[in-house]
Design an enzyme around this catalytic site. Structure first.
Site, mmCIF file in Angstrom:
data_model
loop_
_atom_site.group_PDB
_atom_site.id
_atom_site.type_symbol
_atom_site.label_atom_id
_atom_site.label_comp_id
_atom_site.label_asym_id
_atom_site.label_seq_id
_atom_site.Cartn_x
_atom_site.Cartn_y
_atom_site.Cartn_z
ATOM 1 N N THR A 62 0.803 -1.123 0.027
ATOM 2 C CA THR A 62 -0.036 -0.271 0.105
ATOM 3 C C THR A 62 0.731 1.234 0.015
ATOM 4 N N ASP A 92 6.539 2.585 -2.794
ATOM 5 C CA ASP A 92 7.352 1.653 -3.560
ATOM 6 C C ASP A 92 6.277 0.362 -3.883
ATOM 7 N N ALA A 121 7.533 -1.215 6.367
ATOM 8 C CA ALA A 121 8.228 -0.953 7.543
ATOM 9 C C ALA A 121 7.769 0.592 7.963
ATOM 10 N N SER A 139 18.576 0.902 3.201
ATOM 11 C CA SER A 139 18.389 2.334 2.983
ATOM 12 C C SER A 139 19.917 3.079 3.200
ATOM 13 N N GLU A 177 20.085 5.635 4.517
ATOM 14 C CA GLU A 177 20.173 6.010 5.858
ATOM 15 C C GLU A 177 20.997 5.225 6.781
ATOM 16 N N TYR A 230 15.353 4.684 13.046
ATOM 17 C CA TYR A 230 15.176 4.013 11.712
ATOM 18 C C TYR A 230 16.473 3.563 11.030
ATOM 19 N N LYS A 249 17.400 -0.540 10.166
ATOM 20 C CA LYS A 249 17.596 -1.028 8.780
ATOM 21 C C LYS A 249 18.747 -1.689 8.749
ATOM 22 N N HIS A 297 14.097 8.209 -2.698
ATOM 23 C CA HIS A 297 13.157 8.202 -4.076
ATOM 24 C C HIS A 297 11.846 8.716 -3.659
ATOM 25 N N ALA A 305 19.671 14.147 15.646
ATOM 26 C CA ALA A 305 20.926 13.893 14.868
ATOM 27 C C ALA A 305 20.318 13.583 13.423
HETATM 28 P P1 NAP Z 1 5.890 3.854 2.745
HETATM 29 O O1 NAP Z 1 5.137 4.427 1.829
HETATM 30 O O2 NAP Z 1 5.946 4.628 4.144
HETATM 31 O O3 NAP Z 1 5.221 2.526 3.045
HETATM 32 C C1 NAP Z 1 5.442 1.658 3.942
HETATM 33 C C2 NAP Z 1 4.439 0.290 4.018
HETATM 34 O O4 NAP Z 1 4.787 -0.437 5.064
HETATM 35 C C3 NAP Z 1 3.085 0.581 3.867
HETATM 36 O O5 NAP Z 1 2.630 -0.227 2.884
HETATM 37 C C4 NAP Z 1 2.364 0.173 5.410
HETATM 38 O O6 NAP Z 1 1.291 -0.212 5.349
HETATM 39 C C5 NAP Z 1 3.607 -1.038 5.475
HETATM 40 N N1 NAP Z 1 3.573 -1.261 6.993
HETATM 41 C C6 NAP Z 1 4.099 -0.585 8.012
HETATM 42 N N2 NAP Z 1 3.732 -0.951 9.267
HETATM 43 C C7 NAP Z 1 3.437 -2.245 8.955
HETATM 44 C C8 NAP Z 1 2.988 -3.316 9.684
HETATM 45 N N3 NAP Z 1 3.250 -3.456 10.954
HETATM 46 N N4 NAP Z 1 2.610 -4.587 9.249
HETATM 47 C C9 NAP Z 1 2.504 -4.577 7.815
HETATM 48 N N5 NAP Z 1 2.744 -3.497 6.975
HETATM 49 C C10 NAP Z 1 3.210 -2.395 7.449
HETATM 50 O O7 NAP Z 1 7.389 3.401 2.166
HETATM 51 P P2 NAP Z 1 7.977 3.376 0.889
HETATM 52 O O8 NAP Z 1 8.680 4.785 0.767
HETATM 53 O O9 NAP Z 1 7.240 2.832 -0.228
HETATM 54 O O10 NAP Z 1 9.312 2.490 1.225
HETATM 55 C C11 NAP Z 1 9.162 1.063 0.901
HETATM 56 C C12 NAP Z 1 10.546 0.504 1.810
HETATM 57 O O11 NAP Z 1 11.749 1.155 1.347
HETATM 58 C C13 NAP Z 1 10.304 0.869 3.341
HETATM 59 O O12 NAP Z 1 10.900 -0.241 3.963
HETATM 60 C C14 NAP Z 1 11.385 1.917 3.484
HETATM 61 O O13 NAP Z 1 12.108 1.914 4.680
HETATM 62 C C15 NAP Z 1 12.563 1.471 2.391
HETATM 63 N N6 NAP Z 1 13.438 2.791 1.790
HETATM 64 C C16 NAP Z 1 12.534 3.685 1.199
HETATM 65 C C17 NAP Z 1 13.034 4.716 0.648
HETATM 66 C C18 NAP Z 1 12.567 5.904 -0.105
HETATM 67 O O14 NAP Z 1 13.279 6.980 -0.256
HETATM 68 N N7 NAP Z 1 11.045 5.821 -0.008
HETATM 69 C C19 NAP Z 1 14.349 4.823 0.605
HETATM 70 C C20 NAP Z 1 15.314 3.424 1.137
HETATM 71 C C21 NAP Z 1 14.433 2.405 1.818
HETATM 72 P P3 NAP Z 1 0.048 0.746 5.912
HETATM 73 O O15 NAP Z 1 -0.424 1.340 4.521
HETATM 74 O O16 NAP Z 1 -0.765 -0.099 6.347
HETATM 75 O O17 NAP Z 1 0.611 1.884 6.885
HETATM 76 N N1 GDD Z 2 10.139 15.087 6.754
HETATM 77 C C1 GDD Z 2 10.783 16.243 6.762
HETATM 78 N N2 GDD Z 2 9.959 17.620 7.108
HETATM 79 N N3 GDD Z 2 11.954 16.584 6.812
HETATM 80 C C2 GDD Z 2 12.565 17.865 6.547
HETATM 81 C C3 GDD Z 2 11.604 19.243 6.866
HETATM 82 C C4 GDD Z 2 10.467 18.960 7.028
HETATM 83 O O1 GDD Z 2 9.587 19.820 7.419
HETATM 84 N N4 GDD Z 2 12.351 20.106 6.825
HETATM 85 C C5 GDD Z 2 13.754 19.705 6.273
HETATM 86 N N5 GDD Z 2 13.808 18.287 6.402
HETATM 87 C C6 GDD Z 2 15.262 17.662 6.283
HETATM 88 C C7 GDD Z 2 15.378 16.211 7.047
HETATM 89 O O2 GDD Z 2 15.920 16.639 8.237
HETATM 90 C C8 GDD Z 2 16.038 15.424 6.069
HETATM 91 O O3 GDD Z 2 17.558 15.966 6.393
HETATM 92 C C9 GDD Z 2 15.852 15.672 4.775
HETATM 93 O O4 GDD Z 2 14.882 16.858 4.854
HETATM 94 C C10 GDD Z 2 14.935 14.531 4.272
HETATM 95 O O5 GDD Z 2 14.019 14.227 5.105
HETATM 96 P P1 GDD Z 2 12.850 13.032 4.619
HETATM 97 O O6 GDD Z 2 11.914 13.561 3.188
HETATM 98 O O7 GDD Z 2 11.843 12.644 5.892
HETATM 99 O O8 GDD Z 2 13.794 11.749 4.380
HETATM 100 P P2 GDD Z 2 14.732 11.064 5.063
HETATM 101 O O9 GDD Z 2 15.918 11.265 4.258
HETATM 102 O O10 GDD Z 2 14.980 11.278 6.335
HETATM 103 O O11 GDD Z 2 14.316 9.378 4.966
HETATM 104 C C11 GDD Z 2 13.732 9.111 3.612
HETATM 105 O O12 GDD Z 2 14.838 8.374 2.942
HETATM 106 C C12 GDD Z 2 15.457 7.489 3.409
HETATM 107 C C13 GDD Z 2 16.900 6.938 2.368
HETATM 108 O O13 GDD Z 2 17.843 7.803 2.594
HETATM 109 C C14 GDD Z 2 12.775 8.023 4.037
HETATM 110 O O14 GDD Z 2 12.170 7.578 2.825
HETATM 111 C C15 GDD Z 2 13.291 6.640 4.637
HETATM 112 O O15 GDD Z 2 12.307 5.818 4.612
HETATM 113 C C16 GDD Z 2 14.563 6.179 3.784
HETATM 114 O O16 GDD Z 2 15.224 5.253 4.029
#
Ligand code: NAP
Ligand code: GDD
Length: 332
Positions: free
Chosen positions: A11, A14, A85, A128, A130, A152, A156, A182, A283
């Site tokens: 859902t 990704d 996650a 990630s 991260e 987080y 990971k 992404h 941090a």
């Molecule tokens: P997202 O939009 O936040 O989606 C997270 C998904 O995890 C949702 O489908 C959510 O379901 C499900 N989930 C959370 N807790 C759960 C639980 N207890 N049981 C079953 N399902 C659960 O994340 P995303 O951006 O698509 O990212 C996908 C994965 O890639 C994550 O593991 C994220 O940490 C990792 N990742 C993302 C990025 C990025 O930039 N997007 C980068 C690196 C790694 P609900 O809809 O029910 O909440």
């Molecule tokens: N969310 C958020 N909101 N971030 C902010 C804001 C704000 O108002 N203002 C500045 N930022 C800065 C955060 O401090 C961080 O440095 C950067 O914007 C990106 O924040 P996010 O978009 O929340 O993403 P993230 O980099 O912390 O994490 C995402 O990318 C990871 C991969 O590097 C998530 O998708 C993680 O699940 C993923 O693993």
């Protein structure tokens, strides 16, 4: 015979793009979905609106080993993409315990159930950038040491090592993607890119007069989710499991993202962005930029969408979304 895949986290951003991609390749696609989402389908399954009728939904929750085990005991899968996650870094500071439970135990449950019931199923772990956190080298590659900066990130790193350990100890096909940020129009509103494009659209449409953000100097390597899910699939088509950085190789600051998004709407970000100390993290990860040479070489993967096109697509999508719902949007 068509391949059968299970996507946890279907859902999410990704999960929805990956489901569409696998369906386009002829896969039978199953999605592990929390029951609560099934009770609110309009809202919680909205990203799947283009393909829901072609998916098979498996109710389960990563917090329960029994429910995960049940899914794998009913059906054999060729591939399992473990995307579910708690993915919001800021929330992991607010509730580190539930983030650890979902991201570490949840991953362990999936791996343990697969080992017990379907050891031949290929497994993808959503690692990630991260995990690099306080980066030890630039650009970051597969061999760069991890130094996570948030609960987080810690979760990971542990998931990554769990997956690697199942590969080494039990000979299972486990691959770890180390994906850099992404984004897309389907990104959650809490993440900075979508918060900005949604905020700009609200300002442009007269629904808001300012946008509160935290650290504008943080730099990220931002790609498009549609490109990145293709790399996940390619990882599971290789001869053996391995670990891959997936990134564009370009980095931009949150400030640059603002400048571009506001500029695209004909606005100057300096007139609208307010810095809010409450949004700063205990941090921070200051700089991420990935070296995806291994993915280019072994997976033949290349990103197609550049930074400017990504910002434009997200902004125009939010303008369209809010224009069609202007009265409700005003209440957000
Ligand atoms: P997202 O939009 O936040 O989606 C997270 C998904 O995890 C949702 O489908 C959510 O379901 C499900 N989930 C959370 N807790 C759960 C639980 N207890 N049981 C079953 N399902 C659960 O994340 P995303 O951006 O698509 O990212 C996908 C994965 O890639 C994550 O593991 C994220 O940490 C990792 N990742 C993302 C990025 C990025 O930039 N997007 C980068 C690196 C790694 P609900 O809809 O029910 O909440
Ligand atoms: N969310 C958020 N909101 N971030 C902010 C804001 C704000 O108002 N203002 C500045 N930022 C800065 C955060 O401090 C961080 O440095 C950067 O914007 C990106 O924040 P996010 O978009 O929340 O993403 P993230 O980099 O912390 O994490 C995402 O990318 C990871 C991969 O590097 C998530 O998708 C993680 O699940 C993923 O693993």
């Amino acid at each position: 015979m068509n391949k059968r895949a299970l996507i946890t986290g279907i859902t999410g951003q990704d999960g929805s793009y990956l489901a569409e991609h696998l369906l386009s390749l002829g896969y039978e696609v199953h999605g592990l979905v929390r029951r609560v989402a099934l009770e609110q389908p309009d809202e919680r399954l909205s990203r799947l609106r283009n393909c829901l009728d072609r998916l098979q939904i498996q109710p389960a929750n990563l917090d329960s080993y029994a429910s995960v085990f049940h899914v794998f005991s009913k059906q054999e899968f060729d591939e399992c993409y473990h995307l579910a996650a708690q993915s919001f870094v800021a929330e992991s500071f607010a509730d580190g315990f539930s983030t650890m439970a979902t991201n570490i135990d949840g991953t362990h449950y999936v791996l343990a159930a697969l080992r017990e019931l379907q050891p031949k199923c290929r497994f993808y772990f959503a690692g990630s950038s991260e995990m690099f956190g306080k980066v030890r080298e630039t650009p970051q590659r597969e061999t760069t040491p991890f130094h996570p900066r948030s609960p987080y990130g810690v979760s990971k790193v542990t998931g990554f090592h769990l997956s690697m350990n199942y590969r080494e100890a039990y000979g299972m096909f486990c691959s770890n993607g180390i994906l850099f940020n992404h984004e897309s129009p389907r990104r959650g509103l809490e993440f900075v890119t979508r918060k900005i494009t949604h905020g700009v659209a609200r300002i442009k449409l007269g629904l808001a007069s300012e946008l509160k953000l935290g650290n504008l100097e943080a730099k990220r390597d931002w790609g498009h989710a549609r490109d990145y899910v293709k790399a996940m699939h390619l990882m599971l088509q290789q001869a053996e499991g391995s670990d891959y950085v997936v990134a564009t190789g370009e980095t931009h600051s949150v400030r640059e993202f603002c400048e571009l998004a506001f500029g695209e709407a004909g606005l100057d970000y300096r007139e609208y962005v307010r810095q809010d100390k409450a949004v700063y993290r205990p941090a921070e990860v200051d700089l991420l930029i990935g070296d995806a040479s291994k993915a280019h070489k072994e997976l033949k993967w290349q990103p197609k969408v550049d930074f400017r096109s990504l910002v434009k697509e997200m902004l125009h999508s939010d303008l369209e979304l809010l224009s069609s719902r202007a009265p409700q949007a005003a209440a957000l």
